[in-house]
Design an enzyme around this catalytic site. Structure first.
Site, PDB file in Angstrom:
ATOM      1  N   LEU A  88       0.879  -1.157  -0.084  1.00 15.88           N
ATOM      2  CA  LEU A  88       0.199   0.007  -0.086  1.00 15.88           C
ATOM      3  C   LEU A  88       0.982   1.244  -0.032  1.00 15.88           C
ATOM      4  O   LEU A  88       1.827   1.341   0.740  1.00 15.88           O
ATOM      5  CB  LEU A  88      -0.976   0.029   1.148  1.00 15.88           C
ATOM      6  CG  LEU A  88      -1.523   1.215   1.544  1.00 15.88           C
ATOM      7  CD1 LEU A  88      -2.519   1.600   0.357  1.00 15.88           C
ATOM      8  CD2 LEU A  88      -2.366   1.368   2.788  1.00 15.88           C
ATOM      9  N   GLU A  89       0.728   2.180  -0.926  1.00 16.23           N
ATOM     10  CA  GLU A  89       1.520   3.265  -1.136  1.00 16.23           C
ATOM     11  C   GLU A  89       0.522   4.497  -0.485  1.00 16.23           C
ATOM     12  O   GLU A  89      -0.531   4.664  -1.081  1.00 16.23           O
ATOM     13  CB  GLU A  89       1.958   3.432  -2.401  1.00 16.23           C
ATOM     14  CG  GLU A  89       2.801   4.793  -2.607  1.00 16.23           C
ATOM     15  CD  GLU A  89       3.245   4.509  -4.293  1.00 16.23           C
ATOM     16  OE1 GLU A  89       2.330   4.662  -5.076  1.00 16.23           O
ATOM     17  OE2 GLU A  89       4.243   5.474  -4.509  1.00 16.23           O
ATOM     18  N   ILE A  90       0.988   5.115   0.498  1.00 21.67           N
ATOM     19  CA  ILE A  90       0.558   6.136   1.052  1.00 21.67           C
ATOM     20  C   ILE A  90       0.956   7.530   0.669  1.00 21.67           C
ATOM     21  O   ILE A  90       2.183   7.758   0.772  1.00 21.67           O
ATOM     22  CB  ILE A  90       0.106   5.996   2.499  1.00 21.67           C
ATOM     23  CG1 ILE A  90      -0.667   5.052   2.955  1.00 21.67           C
ATOM     24  CG2 ILE A  90      -0.248   7.313   3.376  1.00 21.67           C
ATOM     25  CD1 ILE A  90      -0.858   4.406   4.494  1.00 21.67           C
TER      26      ILE A  90
END
Lengths: 473, 742
Positions: B488-490
């Site tokens: 997951l890229e925040i």
């Protein structure tokens, strides 16, 4: 399913009745005279604006190991016998009863409203409506409290409640695949369609689907859960065997002394008259120790000998408003007072109903453990009873899991299940509740106590408790 | 949203999750049976010494007839050897001697004069498992946390304390190969079936103490019972073998059969690893040496190979990824002020439903909103199917599935958004639509509610421009399929508050994700790295390299999915979209292949796997895909002449990889990335960068920045600024002592 049938094997390795006199060590029965002294100081639980509801009479068929004398009957036959017994005992006119409610667990599909079939067959007026309830092992408790509700609400004055279970025959179904094929076959229009459907039947279609005493939510059989529960509370095998032995010894004593007055004689068509329970078999600790665990192998502690066995039987009680009973000239046996239903985690606390129900019902009634003269707890497994006793004696458990300040305490063993219990008398799932209540009433009369407490666990992680008050002499 | 799948899964395993905790062993005697309680979770030099000491005491006490080995740490038996211990070694000889010592210690356990029972609750991995299988008897709890396995291969190592020698004897050759080559976790009931453990103990519920505590006590009671039983011969150590087992043993006794097995397994390993991973080969070698040449040769082979593997760059890369993963599984932004309990997702497409799927089973109350009944119906079905597949694999009961599904509410309107704590939008990638839903949502949500956008390329600040409360706006870029892809890229903007970030990370962690937090910008980090590589891939295709050859070139470099297949998986339309958007943002540097190639393909309906046709044709149920001739036609139309000077297989590979790597380094230079660790984790877990290289930054470290710059200069001469190395890369090239990883 295998485990369900296992219980019925318990009669083979446990030895005959030569060890009758031996009572379990620490749990042994003592005479219960001090109870009489206390009664005078206690007040009645009658409350203003709350109708007094009474137990007029309670009967049951003898509880038999499934697959014995009752094996050719149907469930409603047993229920019918209990109802006829009640009619006979009370001599109540067949059209005075307002309503009939029965509890059952494993339903015979042909008589799914077994209350109605049994009532008609027992000769009750066909103008009396009847329904069937199910709540696992507290089904007949639910039947009774439904009756209490109807009377309290002013809808009825006299209700018959009861329960029946018939484990000698259970509905074994075709597999889902086979059922689907058979149902499609009904709709098939041409010979070709029919043949192709028949041709689609494979060997796997033929394996039957058996009912199991397993939780639907967890797929765990009850015996397995009981074994884990016993282990969780550190209940040893010896403790369980001792308790089971106590149950059988006390039941035998009560049977011999003629205390089990609720049992009626039943002439089974084509067989002899049955007039007593046949599952009571006091054995010895040595004999019981020889049994292998039935569910958790090889290190489990629940065996066939310390579990309740598969049982056929039915029970019935007549419940009335006090006014009605007195108006009809009856001498009630007891008041049915506060009751509660509880429920908790069906996996790890499946059989802890009594632990949760007891403090709650006592609180409602404004009583404490020491006020109770007679305890009748449902004995599903010796390990389950011992686990409940330990849970009730634990402040940590009460605080951590029940949100209570402190423990409720354990019932004194000299007031606890003195005439045997489900382990020895048998446990027809749907019928046990009425037996417990009737036994409390009879014991209060016999022992001179004022308050009795019934508590039971049930599949689904549910439980029930009820306070019963002796009817003044 | 991007879509691809990693064939080499690097799932999380607790190899040495509690490395820092070193508590002392202690033991207490009960005369007949001794319980050795371990409070250490990893096998370290110190623990080895203490274990030797304790066992010496046990063995020298004549009154002790049996022993039980149990960990008092809940949820963990022994999670494996201490990685630091291996990393501290300077030479392969040093590692080999470590391995020899471990082997000797476990040999003593195996030959113990009194029976030793291993009582297992929680993870029993790597060295922990090797210890357990050296014991005479194993009892394990059926808890979900109890897992057995040899994950060494995932760190580029092998079980170096007798594992390669004992496992084949215990579970048979095929079983041993499967365990050691895949490194997968085995649950207790499976382990019992395989013959890895002898007896199972049910986990208990609460009694007079907490469930976990009592379960360990119960395990100990049962194990002590067994240990006493073995000592007084009431419990037998030899199990009666079934017919199938006997048959298998007989067959395995035949030399030619075993030879065939080695060959088959080696071929399979070669095919799957393309020769890029040395560990599986060494594992096969060590097993073979033991089985064919006897115990001593096997132990020597195991120790030597262990030493060799520990010094490989592949092992270092994989260990780096493991350690990075541990870092990216923590919330570095603190505890959010308000825990997110109710999550609303906009758009029930593949992504939206995927996010729902990984949320409902973690206990998050989830709303799945779409604008069409068809949409929510499809979305709900996706969530149901995901869960039901687990039921079919017996990882979940049908009852648990139903209970989990009760957390999901699929709906067409914004009702009950007023109690949502976070909204994640997964609607169409169009800034106007994103603005529209943002405004609609802000009209109904409570003030504390966070608005997260699942976009793969649109800058978050552009989306937040429409917001009344930009501090509550954040990017959460999931990868498709959401339930399989771990990353997951925040994305945070300048205005995103720290608490908003903490909340987003907390939700992501709850969803089981590995998280990188990056700065805002077109394509953020992952998409921005992928875009130039895909642009190069298109150019390569235009130059006449067919999709199959392009795939072969990329997979042989270590990418789990070939570049052409990757484009199909991502979606040609998405790729076109991204190429155009980022092309506008970054200019000619992002050029390469002609965007019109992709656009023409989209026009003809070749959108990739989802439309059945892309570079390849996808048939239903067909495993083999064939090249799409119409796509080849398009490529011919846009044909470019290949430059012979930079078109060898190796050149093509480096053209693709160097653009990826350079862009990654530039992201670090521009502070889009906070550190190289997250850069490596993002590239490997989100984009399938070769795990054996450990990510772009570790690749630069091990390959050499200077060498890479040299190669790029050659390409730059022909293609221009697309291959211009960024300043940070040049700095590293100039000074070889500069490394991204210490």
């Amino acid at each position: 399913m295998a485990s369900m049938l296992l219980n019925s094997l318990r009669n083979c390795p446990v030895c005959p009745a030569w060890a009758v006199q031996s009572a379990a060590r620490s749990l042994s029965t003592t005479v219960q005279l001090q109870a009489q002294v206390q009664t005078k100081s206690k007040k009645t639980l009658a409350r203003p604006n709350v109708k007094n509801i009474v137990l007029v009479e309670g009967v049951r068929t003898p509880f038999l190991l499934s697959g014995t004398t009752y094996s050719d009957l149907m469930p409603h036959d047993l229920a019918r016998a209990a109802l006829q017994g009640l009619l006979h005992r009370t001599a109540i006119p067949k059209d005075v009863v307002d309503y009939i409610i029965y509890g059952t667990v494993i339903q015979e599909v042909k008589t799914s409203n077994v209350a109605r079939e049994a009532a008609l067959g027992a000769g009750f007026s066909d103008k009396i409506p009847s329904h069937t309830v199910t709540m696992a092992c507290i089904s007949s408790n639910q039947a009774m409290t439904s009756a209490v509700g109807l009377i309290a609400a002013g809808q009825c004055d006299a209700v018959v409640a009861g329960g029946v279970e018939f484990m000698s025959d259970v509905p074994i179904r075709h597999s889902r695949k086979m059922r689907k094929t058979m149902l499609s076959l009904n709709k098939a229009k041409t010979l070709g369609q029919r043949l192709s459907l028949l041709g689609s039947i494979r060997l796997a279609h033929l394996s039957p689907e058996l009912p199991a005493v397993a939780e639907f939510s967890t797929s765990e059989t009850m015996g397995h859960s009981a074994d884990r529960l016993a282990a969780a509370f550190g209940v040893s095998r010896v403790e369980q065997d001792e308790f089971a032995l106590r149950s059988h010894s006390l039941a035998k004593k009560a049977q011999d002394a003629g205390l089990l007055q609720d049992v009626i004689s039943f002439k089974v068509p084509g067989r002899d008259i049955v007039s007593q329970d046949n599952g009571i078999r006091p054995s010895s600790m040595e004999q019981m120790a020889k049994l292998k665990p039935a569910f958790i192998k090889p290190h489990g502690t629940v065996t066939a000998a310390n579990s309740s066995f598969l049982t056929d039987g039915a029970s019935a009680v007549l419940i009335m408003s006090e006014e009605k009973a007195l108006a009809m000239g009856y001498k009630p046996k007891a008041y049915l007072r506060d009751f509660v239903y509880v429920s908790q985690d069906p996996k790890d606390q499946l059989l802890l109903g009594p632990t949760y129900g007891t403090p709650k019902v006592l609180e409602r009634a404004g009583l404490t453990m020491s006020d109770i003269d007679v305890f009748e707890f449902h004995e599903a497994f010796a390990g389950q009873i011992m686990a409940n006793l330990k849970a009730m004696d634990s402040d940590w458990f009460a605080q951590t899991y029940m949100g209570r300040k402190s423990k409720v305490g354990t019932p004194p063993m000299d007031k606890f299940n003195l005439w045997g219990g489900s382990l020895s008398l048998g446990h027809p799932f749907g019928a046990t509740g009425c037996r417990l209540v009737t036994t409390v009433a009879h014991r209060l009369q016999k022992e001179g106590g004022q308050y009795g407490l019934v508590a039971a666990c049930a599949a689904g992680g549910q439980g029930h408790a009820m306070v019963i008050e002796a009817y003044p002499k | 949203s991007l879509s691809l799948s990693l064939s080499l899964s690097l799932s999380l395993f607790f190899y040495s999750a509690y490395m820092s905790e070193r508590e002392r062993l202690y033991c207490f005697c009960v005369c007949v049976c001794v319980c050795v309680c371990v409070q250490v979770n990893t096998l370290s030099v110190q623990m080895q010494a203490e274990l030797t000491e304790v066992m010496g005491e046990v063995w020298s006490n004549g009154a002790v007839k049996s022993a039980v080995f149990i960990s008092t740490k809940p949820g963990c038996f022994i999670a494996g050897a201490d990685i630091n211990m291996i990393q501290a070694c300077k030479s392969s000889e040093e590692v080999t001697s470590l391995s020899r010592e471990g082997q000797k210690m476990f040999e003593k356990i195996e030959k113990s004069p009194i029976p030793i029972v291993a009582a297992i609750n929680g993870s029993c991995l790597g060295g922990g498992l090797e210890f357990a299988i050296a014991c005479q008897y194993r009892v394990a709890t059926k808890s979900r946390k109890t897992i057995l396995g040899t994950p060494e291969v995932m760190l580029g190592l092998l079980p170096g304390a007798g594992g390669t020698q004992r496992l084949p004897k215990m579970v048979g050759l095929p079983g041993a190969f499967d365990m050691m080559l895949t490194g997968r976790n085995i649950r207790a009931d499976k382990a019992k079936k395989m013959g890895l453990v002898h007896q199972l103990v049910d986990p208990l519920g609460p009694g007079l103490k907490p469930a976990e505590e009592r379960t360990i006590e119960y395990l100990e009671e049962v194990a002590v019972g067994v240990a006493k039983g073995i000592a007084n011969k009431k419990v037998s150590l030899t199990k009666e073998k079934g017919f199938m087992q006997k048959l298998q043993d007989t067959v395995m006794g035949l030399g030619p059969v075993r030879k065939q097995i080695y060959k088959t397994v080696s071929d399979k390993v070669q095919k799957q690893t393309k020769g890029l991973y040395p560990a599986p080969v060494k594992i096969i070698e060590s097993i073979q040496a033991g089985v064919e040449q006897g115990g001593e040769a096997g132990y020597v082979a195991e120790a030597t190979n262990f030493g060799k593997l520990a010094m490989t760059s592949e092992s270092r890369a994989l260990i780096g990824l493991y350690q990075g993963q541990v870092i990216c599984k923590k919330n570095h932004y603190g505890t959010p002020e308000k825990e997110v309990k109710k999550l609303a997702i906009l758009g029930a497409g593949l992504m939206g439903a995927g996010i729902a799927q990984v949320s409902v089973d973690k206990g998050l109350t989830t709303i799945l909103k779409d604008t069409a009944v068809d949409g929510i119906s499809r979305g709900e079905q996706q969530v149901y199917k995901g869960l039901n597949d687990k039921v079919k694999k017996k990882a979940l009961t049908s009852f648990a599935r139903d209970t989990i599904l009760s957390n999901l509410s699929a709906q067409l309107d914004y009702s009950s958004f007023k109690s949502a704590d976070m909204v994640i939008e997964a609607v169409f990638e169009d800034i106007n639509i994103k603005h529209k839903v943002l405004k609609e949502v802000e009209a109904v949500i409570p003030p504390h509610c966070i608005f997260a956008s699942n976009t793969s390329a649109l800058p978050i600040k552009d989306i937040a421009a429409a917001s009344k409360r930009p501090e509550k706006v954040i990017g959460m870029h999931y990868f498709s399929p959401v339930d399989k892809m771990q990353l997951l890229e925040i994305i945070t903007t300048d205005k995103t508050s720290k608490d908003t970030t903490a909340s987003a990370v907390s939700v992501g962690l709850k969803q089981g994700k590995i998280i990188i937090v990056v700065g805002d910008g077109p394509g953020f980090y992952t998409t921005r790295c992928l875009a130039p590589m895909l642009a190069e891939a298109v150019r390569v295709l235009q130059e006449g390299v067919g999709p199959k050859r392009l795939d072969a070139l990329t997979t042989s470099f270590g990418f789990p999915v070939g570049a052409a297949t990757l484009a199909d998986e991502v979606g040609i339309d998405v790729a076109a979209h991204v190429a155009e958007d980022l092309g506008k943002a970054f200019g000619s540097r992002f050029g390469g292949g002609n965007v019109d190639v992709l656009k023409t393909m989209v026009e003809k309906g070749f959108k990739g796997r989802k439309s059945g046709k892309g570079c390849y044709i996808y048939g239903k149920g067909k495993k083999d895909k064939s090249v799409n001739p119409d796509a080849e036609e398009i490529l011919k139309k846009y044909k470019l002449a290949a430059h012979p000077a930079i078109s060898t297989d190796s050149d093509i590979q480096y053209r693709l990889v160097s653009r990826f790597v350079n862009e990654a380094v530039l992201c670090l230079q521009e502070n889009i990335l906070r550190n190289p660790v997250e850069g490596d984790i993002g590239a490997v877990f989100g984009l399938g960068f070769p795990p054996c290289l450990g990510g772009p930054f570790r690749f630069v470290d091990s390959f050499g920045a200077e060498r890479l710059v040299g190669i790029m200069k050659r390409f730059e001469d022909i293609y221009g600024n697309q291959f211009t190395p960024c300043q940070l890369l040049l700095d590293h090239a100039k000074n070889p002592s500069k490394k991204f990883h210490k």
